[in-house]
Write a protein that holds these residues in place. Structure first.
Motif, PDB file in Angstrom:
ATOM      1  N   ASP A   1      43.287  43.661  80.488  1.00 48.48           N
ATOM      2  CA  ASP A   1      43.331  42.597  79.484  1.00 48.48           C
ATOM      3  C   ASP A   1      44.717  42.466  78.857  1.00 48.48           C
ATOM      4  O   ASP A   1      45.023  41.456  78.237  1.00 48.48           O
TER       5      ASP A   1
ATOM      6  N   ASP B   1      39.899  40.127  82.464  1.00 50.50           N
ATOM      7  CA  ASP B   1      38.646  40.721  82.003  1.00 50.50           C
ATOM      8  C   ASP B   1      37.723  40.935  83.198  1.00 50.50           C
ATOM      9  O   ASP B   1      38.029  40.522  84.310  1.00 50.50           O
TER      10      ASP B   1
ATOM     11  N   MET C   1      37.826  46.219  78.216  1.00 49.65           N
ATOM     12  CA  MET C   1      38.254  44.812  78.239  1.00 49.65           C
ATOM     13  C   MET C   1      37.209  43.937  77.555  1.00 49.65           C
ATOM     14  O   MET C   1      36.042  44.328  77.474  1.00 49.65           O
TER      15      MET C   1
ATOM     16  N   GLU D   1      34.742  40.444  77.187  1.00 47.71           N
ATOM     17  CA  GLU D   1      33.800  39.753  78.078  1.00 47.71           C
ATOM     18  C   GLU D   1      32.914  40.730  78.848  1.00 47.71           C
ATOM     19  O   GLU D   1      31.724  40.776  78.664  1.00 47.71           O
TER      20      GLU D   1
ATOM     21  N   ASP E   1      33.295  44.859  80.476  1.00 50.48           N
ATOM     22  CA  ASP E   1      34.213  45.993  80.638  1.00 50.48           C
ATOM     23  C   ASP E   1      34.377  46.372  82.107  1.00 50.48           C
ATOM     24  O   ASP E   1      33.661  45.873  82.987  1.00 50.48           O
TER      25      ASP E   1
END
Length: 120
Positions: free
Chosen positions: A10, A35, A57, A59, A61
């Motif tokens: 990210d 993401d 990240m 949205e 991971d």
């Protein structure tokens, strides 16, 4: 034939650092994602030889993205990128199918060693 790599992180700065290390060592960076959602889409689209995947990240991971990619392509080669102190998450990632992990801040020789071992 150079190995094709997808970089997922990210932080644009981290993607740039990895890209720089890989390019200097003869690897081809075929794409970047910021993401987990993008990572899954880009993986399907680009079919890279290897993915470097950040764990934390927005949205979705990295561990969730790893699982989704592995569902679609069990032979996917993915190396996790973790910050210090994420040992438990690294263990989860390895159990979910990650080949290896590299720790931030990245050391060029360790990155190349992990990637060469994973796709060698």
């Amino acid at each position: 034939m150079s190995k094709r790599i997808l970089i997922v992180d990210d932080a644009a700065f981290m993607r740039m650092m990895i890209k720089d290390i890989l390019s200097k060592n003869g690897f081809e960076v075929v794409g970047e994602a910021a993401d987990g959602v993008q990572a899954v889409e880009k993986y399907a689209e680009l079919k890279p030889d290897l993915v470097t995947m950040d764990i934390t990240m927005p949205e979705m991971d990295g561990i969730e993205a790893l699982k989704k990619i592995k569902e679609k392509d069990p032979s996917a080669t993915i190396i996790m990128c973790s910050a210090m102190g994420q040992q438990a998450m690294v263990i989860d990632a390895i159990q979910a199918g990650a080949k290896d992990f590299i720790v931030k801040p990245f050391q060029a020789d360790r990155v190349i060693e992990a990637i060469s071992k994973a796709i060698g």
